[in-house]
Design a protein around this motif. Structure first.
Motif, mmCIF file in Angstrom:
data_model
loop_
_atom_site.group_PDB
_atom_site.id
_atom_site.type_symbol
_atom_site.label_atom_id
_atom_site.label_comp_id
_atom_site.label_asym_id
_atom_site.label_seq_id
_atom_site.Cartn_x
_atom_site.Cartn_y
_atom_site.Cartn_z
ATOM 1 N N LEU A 3 25.310 50.003 35.654
ATOM 2 C CA LEU A 3 26.503 49.320 36.141
ATOM 3 C C LEU A 3 27.410 48.987 34.963
ATOM 4 N N VAL A 4 28.692 49.363 35.078
ATOM 5 C CA VAL A 4 29.698 49.040 34.075
ATOM 6 C C VAL A 4 30.739 48.143 34.739
ATOM 7 N N VAL A 5 30.856 46.917 34.262
ATOM 8 C CA VAL A 5 31.824 45.954 34.793
ATOM 9 C C VAL A 5 32.991 45.841 33.815
ATOM 10 N N VAL A 6 34.202 45.831 34.363
ATOM 11 C CA VAL A 6 35.407 45.652 33.543
ATOM 12 C C VAL A 6 36.203 44.504 34.140
ATOM 13 N N SER A 7 36.538 43.522 33.308
ATOM 14 C CA SER A 7 37.336 42.382 33.758
ATOM 15 C C SER A 7 38.298 41.995 32.655
ATOM 16 N N ASN A 8 39.309 41.216 32.996
ATOM 17 C CA ASN A 8 40.288 40.793 32.005
ATOM 18 C C ASN A 8 39.614 40.127 30.816
ATOM 19 N N ARG A 9 38.700 39.242 31.071
ATOM 20 C CA ARG A 9 38.006 38.492 30.020
ATOM 21 C C ARG A 9 36.513 38.703 30.183
ATOM 22 N N VAL A 10 35.843 39.000 29.109
ATOM 23 C CA VAL A 10 34.397 39.186 29.185
ATOM 24 C C VAL A 10 33.719 37.821 29.096
ATOM 25 N N ALA A 27 27.846 36.909 36.031
ATOM 26 C CA ALA A 27 27.059 36.733 34.808
ATOM 27 C C ALA A 27 25.558 36.838 35.072
ATOM 28 N N ASP A 28 25.059 36.096 36.052
ATOM 29 C CA ASP A 28 23.625 36.132 36.324
ATOM 30 C C ASP A 28 23.182 37.512 36.796
ATOM 31 N N ALA A 29 24.010 38.143 37.634
ATOM 32 C CA ALA A 29 23.665 39.470 38.135
ATOM 33 C C ALA A 29 23.585 40.477 36.989
ATOM 34 N N MET A 30 24.501 40.390 36.045
ATOM 35 C CA MET A 30 24.487 41.317 34.915
ATOM 36 C C MET A 30 23.284 41.072 34.014
ATOM 37 N N ARG A 31 22.911 39.795 33.831
ATOM 38 C CA ARG A 31 21.717 39.513 33.028
ATOM 39 C C ARG A 31 20.486 40.148 33.657
ATOM 40 N N ASP A 32 20.379 40.045 34.981
ATOM 41 C CA ASP A 32 19.202 40.567 35.683
ATOM 42 C C ASP A 32 19.194 42.091 35.709
ATOM 43 N N ARG A 33 20.339 42.689 35.943
ATOM 44 C CA ARG A 33 20.415 44.130 36.152
ATOM 45 C C ARG A 33 20.612 44.911 34.858
ATOM 46 N N GLY A 34 21.355 44.312 33.917
ATOM 47 C CA GLY A 34 21.722 45.032 32.706
ATOM 48 C C GLY A 34 22.919 45.924 32.952
ATOM 49 N N TRP A 40 38.663 41.647 27.472
ATOM 50 C CA TRP A 40 39.386 41.093 26.320
ATOM 51 C C TRP A 40 38.490 40.130 25.558
ATOM 52 N N ASP A 41 38.640 40.105 24.232
ATOM 53 C CA ASP A 41 37.791 39.246 23.404
ATOM 54 C C ASP A 41 38.314 37.825 23.259
ATOM 55 N N GLY A 42 39.474 37.507 23.864
ATOM 56 C CA GLY A 42 40.016 36.161 23.783
ATOM 57 C C GLY A 42 40.925 35.935 22.598
#
Length: 463
Positions: A3-10, A27-34, A40-42
């Protein structure tokens, strides 16, 4: 499949709690799934000549993208939040348009595409998030991306006639046809997009919800209501911080109930009307003086956009007027906090509250409504007062549904919530708790990805 997620701010995945509906949900879903998360880095620099930073946080590869300051401002504060945000929240009167906004909105989306392409693997599922990145799928296709692409809109989608007020609206919406799946919060939002495609592009959806672009790509448009991790939030609420516990004990001793509102300081949240409703309730039911107080938590947001500065000034003036009219030496009807509060403390505040006053003028979903229900003591639960214009109202029908434009209706529903018998409170809460469990974060994620995954014949061919 990765899974590749793209959002304005990571999101900062090292934090145990997140703020903002998108980060909380993913966030929790990505931790579990990888997988991979790009955003953007802020940091805004005069130039963006440096390469994206790549870092592995657990099983997630985080790609942080630097962006040039002026370009980012036109993209974010300009087109995204001075054009798309008011437009998608039905506020044509607040749109501020400049051709440079649209130019840099597309320029930033192209930067995202250029940064992502080198990191993609052949069978990755790419999931792009929210209104900031609508055209990103089209730019990825232009660069040769053949992956399955999904897009999810976290905010409302407006009716056809409103959307047509945006400059170059057809070119923008046409880019959605680059995706294989377009997800919306509500059935109403999905229907608005389908109606637009029929009216403006003569693209008619089939009975299953698919549309076919002039180029032949089939795109599914559907409803995927976002949720929260219900059990995690319930446990967080039970572990109430000491200061919240002491404040709850004080209210119990004084026989005083707490009403809570938690919203970013945004004109779409209906905050002035909420304060007006408190005023109206106290005028109609003077016996309620000293019996409750509204704790309104409104962290600042987008303060460099004029409309947000205006709503802050208005809310502060109204709060001062109502408090000056009714306050006693040991009670004020409205307690206003204009800063962020940690999510673990919010969970305790929800549990300590007798009513949640969730009354946006327009909202994609509103996770505060779901968090409040998850936080409640089932033996003595609070009451959810919910705007009919929040996406959550499509699911959470056992809340007290209110019209946020009608201050009298809000005042009476708030009074009803404050005086509701415990048997009715328990019945409504039990139903609402089951409702949010059936559309929690995990189910939202699994439902979307199941739709985004390649059809069986395509998957078999690729194996």
């Amino acid at each position: 499949m990765r899974l590749v997620v793209v959002s304005n701010r990571v999101a900062d995945l090292r934090k145990t709690t997140q703020s903002g509906g998108l980060a909380v949900a993913l966030a929790d879903a990505m931790r579990d799934r990888g997988g991979v998360w790009l955003g953007w880095d802020g940091q805004s620099n005069e130039k963006a000549e440096s390469e994206p930073q790549v870092e592995d946080v657990g099983s997630v590869r985080v790609i942080s993208l630097p962006l040039p300051k002026d370009e980012y401002e036109n993209y974010y504060a300009g087109y995204a939040n001075s054009v798309l945000w008011p437009l998608f929240h039905y506020r044509l009167d607040l749109i501020s348009y400049d051709p440079a906004y649209l130019r840099d909105y597309h320029a930033i989306n192209q930067r995202f595409a250029d940064a992502l392409i080198p990191h993609l693997q052949e069978d990755d599922l790419v999931w792009i998030q929210d209104y900031h990145l609508i055209p990103l799928g089209g730019y990825l296709r232009q660069r040769g991306c053949r992956n399955r692409l999904g897009f999810f809109l976290h905010i409302p989608f407006p009716p056809h006639d409103l959307l047509a007020a945006a400059p170059e609206h057809a070119d923008l919406i046409k880019t959605l046809m680059a995706y294989d799946v377009v997800g919306m919060q509500t059935e109403t939002d999905a229907l608005h997009l389908k109606h637009y495609l029929e009216a403006e592009m003569t693209i008619t959806p089939d009975e299953e919800g698919y549309v076919t672009s002039p180029g032949g790509r089939r795109c599914f448009i559907g409803r995927f209501p976002i949720g929260i991790d219900v059990e995690q939030f319930r446990r967080m609420a039970e572990d109430m911080p000491d200061d919240v516990h002491f404040d709850m004990m004080r209210n119990q001793i004084l026989d005083r109930k707490q009403v809570i509102g938690v919203d970013r300081l945004d004109y779409s949240k209906g905050l002035p009307q909420r304060v007006d409703a408190v005023d109206r309730l106290l005028t109609r039911h003077p016996e309620m003086e000293g019996r409750f107080s509204l704790l309104q938590i409104s962290p600042p947001t987008r303060e460099n956009v004029e409309a947000y500065a205006n709503i802050r000034d208005k809310l502060e003036a109204m709060t001062g007027r109502v408090n000056g009219k009714y306050s006693d030496f040991n009670w004020t009807p409205v307690r206003y906090i204009h800063r962020s509060v940690s999510r673990d403390k919010l969970a305790g505040l929800y549990r300590a509250s007798a009513v949640a006053f969730v009354t946006p003028l327009r909202d994609g979903m509103n996770l505060v409504a779901k968090e409040f229900v998850a936080a409640q003591d089932p033996n003595d639960p609070g009451v959810l007062v919910l705007s009919q214009f929040a996406g959550a109202a499509e699911e959470m029908t056992e809340a007290l549904i209110v019209n946020p434009i009608d201050v009298d209706d809000m005042a009476e529903k708030l009074y009803q919530a404050l005086t509701m018998p415990i048997e009715e409170r328990r019945r409504r809460h039990e139903w609402l708790y089951e409702c949010i469990r059936k559309s929690d974060t995990k189910i939202w994620l699994e439902d979307f990805l199941a739709c985004l995954a390649p059809p069986m014949d395509d998957a078999a061919a690729a194996a």
